[in-house]
Scaffold this active site. Sequence first.
Site, PDB file in Angstrom:
ATOM      1  N   VAL A 161       0.840  -1.194   0.000  1.00 30.41           N
ATOM      2  CA  VAL A 161       0.000   0.000   0.000  1.00 30.41           C
ATOM      3  C   VAL A 161       0.879   1.249   0.000  1.00 30.41           C
ATOM      4  CG1 VAL A 161      -1.787   1.252   1.259  1.00 30.41           C
ATOM      5  CG2 VAL A 161      -1.826  -1.246   1.216  1.00 30.41           C
ATOM      6  N   GLU A 162       1.963   1.201   0.756  1.00 31.16           N
ATOM      7  CA  GLU A 162       2.819   2.367   0.919  1.00 31.16           C
ATOM      8  C   GLU A 162       3.683   2.651  -0.307  1.00 31.16           C
ATOM      9  OE1 GLU A 162       3.181   4.636   3.153  1.00 31.16           O
ATOM     10  OE2 GLU A 162       1.756   3.930   4.628  1.00 31.16           O
ATOM     11  N   SER A 163       4.392   1.641  -0.776  1.00 29.76           N
ATOM     12  CA  SER A 163       5.430   1.869  -1.792  1.00 29.76           C
ATOM     13  C   SER A 163       5.431   0.860  -2.923  1.00 29.76           C
ATOM     14  CB  SER A 163       6.800   1.835  -1.112  1.00 29.76           C
ATOM     15  OG  SER A 163       7.044   0.533  -0.579  1.00 29.76           O
ATOM     16  N   HIS A 453       3.842   7.855   6.920  1.00 32.31           N
ATOM     17  CA  HIS A 453       3.438   7.731   5.529  1.00 32.31           C
ATOM     18  C   HIS A 453       3.700   8.990   4.724  1.00 32.31           C
ATOM     19  CE1 HIS A 453       0.456   7.418   2.195  1.00 32.31           C
ATOM     20  NE2 HIS A 453       0.976   6.221   2.201  1.00 32.31           N
ATOM     21  N   ARG A 512       3.353   8.585  -5.905  1.00 35.37           N
ATOM     22  CA  ARG A 512       4.502   7.752  -6.224  1.00 35.37           C
ATOM     23  C   ARG A 512       5.472   8.469  -7.140  1.00 35.37           C
ATOM     24  NH1 ARG A 512       3.728   5.824  -2.040  1.00 35.37           N
ATOM     25  NH2 ARG A 512       2.078   4.384  -1.664  1.00 35.37           N
TER      26      ARG A 512
END
Length: 512
Positions: A161-163, A453, A512
Site C-alpha cells: 500500500v505504501e510503496s 506515511h 509515487r
Amino acid sequence: MAISLLRILLLTMLLVATISSATAEDEPAPAPLTPPSPAEAPPAQAADVPALGSLRPRTAARSTEGLTASPSQVLELRDPTPRVLTLDLTRDANDIWDRIRRGFGMPDLDTEAVAEQQLFYLNRPGFLKKVFERGGRYLYHIVDELERRGMPTELALLPMVESSYNPMAYSRARASGLWQFIPSTGRNYNLTQDKWVDERRDVIASTNAALDYLQTIYEMQGDWHLALASYNWGEGAVGRAVQKNLAAGLPAEYSQLRMPEETRNYVPKLQALKNIVAQPELFHFELPYVPNTRHFVTVTAPAGIDLATAARLAEMPLDEFLALNPSYNRPAIAQANSLVIPVDRAERFRARLAERQDAGRQWRTYEMQRGDTLASVARDFGLSPSELQQINGLDARSRVSAGYTLLVPEGGEMAGALAAARMIPRAAALDTSTIPPPSAGKVNGKGGRKGAHAGGKTHTGKSAAGNRKGTSAKVPAATRAAGKSGTKSKTSAKPATKQAGKSTTKPHAKKR
C-alpha cells in the site's frame, strides 16, 4: 423309529414354509413401470431438500431425477463440494503466503470501499503479480519480525500500500523507502539520514522502525484500524477525529470517522490485499511462489568498495543488488558497513571479499580545501566535473565550499560507480533537508504529529536544514521549495519547522 423320523422331517418342512411366507409378506410391492400419478407423488417438501454435499437448492431438472437408492447403490453427486479454506497448523507452511494467512489477526473490514479497492487490484493482475514478486525478497524478514513481536501478519502487506514494495520510492512529501517514512519521523525512530546513507530506505532498519511505530500507535489507539489510520494521517489527527465523534454521540470506529479521502481508502486497500491473499482461487488469481525460507543475510563489507564491485562479487545484477542495499546515497561505501546478500551467495561473497583485502581501498573521501572547486578536484582525480557531480549526488546548480566532503576514486572502476549512481533516487540524493544539524543527536522520543506515511503535507516555514550554520552545500531552489512542506515532530528539542495550521492530503495514487 421310522415314524418318529418322518414326523421330524414333516415338522421341519412346515417351519421352513412358515418362515418363507412371513418374509414374502414383509417385501414391498414391485415399483410400477409407469411414472406415479400426481396423487401418488411424494410430499412436496421432500423434493425441496438439497442434495447431500451441495450448498445450493436443486434445480428443476435435478428434482425429476429421483434420488431413491437401495443400500447397494452409490449416490453420485453432480456438483462438486465447495472448497472451504482451512489451515492445517500441524504442518509447516507451504510458502510465505500460507505463513501470512496463519497469522492474520486484525478484524475484517467489509465495506463498499474494500470491494472497490479489490476490484482495482484484480483488474490489474499483471501489476499485482509483479508487485507481489518484488515483495518476495523482503516478505520472509518482515513476517519473521511480525511473528517475533506477536503482531498481525497482514501488516506484511502494508508496504504494498505504501510503496508497492519499492525501497527506492520517494514521494513529493519527502517520504522514502518501503514504509515511507518522512524525515522527522525517521529521525524520531533513529533512522540515520545523511549524505552517505538514508536508513529510511534500509530494508532491515526501516522495518524495525515501522513496527516500533505501529506498536506505539496501536497501544495509543487500542484498535488496529485506528492505528493504521494514524500511520497514514497522524495519531494526533485521528485522536481529534475520535473525540469529535464521541462528543457528538457517534461511533468512534474507523469507518465512522470523518477523514481525508486517502486515509478513508487506506485500510480498505490493505483489506483488499488481505482478501486476495486469503483466497486467491476465489478471485481466479495465482500468487507467485515465494518460498518460506530466509532470503538474505548481512555481511560486513570494508570501506572503500563500490556497490557495482560488490554486486559483481555477489554474482548479481546491479539492480537486484541495489534492491537489497538501497540505503546508500553514494555509489561506494565510505566507512565499513554491512551489506545484504542472498543466503545462497553469502559464503562465496565473503571468500571473494577476503581475496580482495590486499587490493586496498578503491574509493576514499576528500575534504575540499580553501580555493578548491569541483572542476579542480575533478581534474586532480582524473574525472570530468560531470562525473564528480554524479558520484556525489550533485548537479550543475550545486555550490560547495571548503569543508565539504566528496567521494573520489582511488583506482576504482568508474563505469560501475556511475551506473550505480544513476540508480540512486536523485531527489533523495539532492535533498539536504534530510540531513540533521551536526549538533543534533538522535531523538529517542516516540511518535510525532505526522505519521510515517507519505500522505498529508503540512505547510510550514523554512526547513532548519536549509538555514543551519555550517552547511557547506547550498540548497537548490527546488529543494528549498520542498523544504517548506516538512512536518514538525513533537519530540524534537529544537523544532525544525514552525507549527502547521491545516494539513492537506493528496490522493494516494498520485504520490509515487
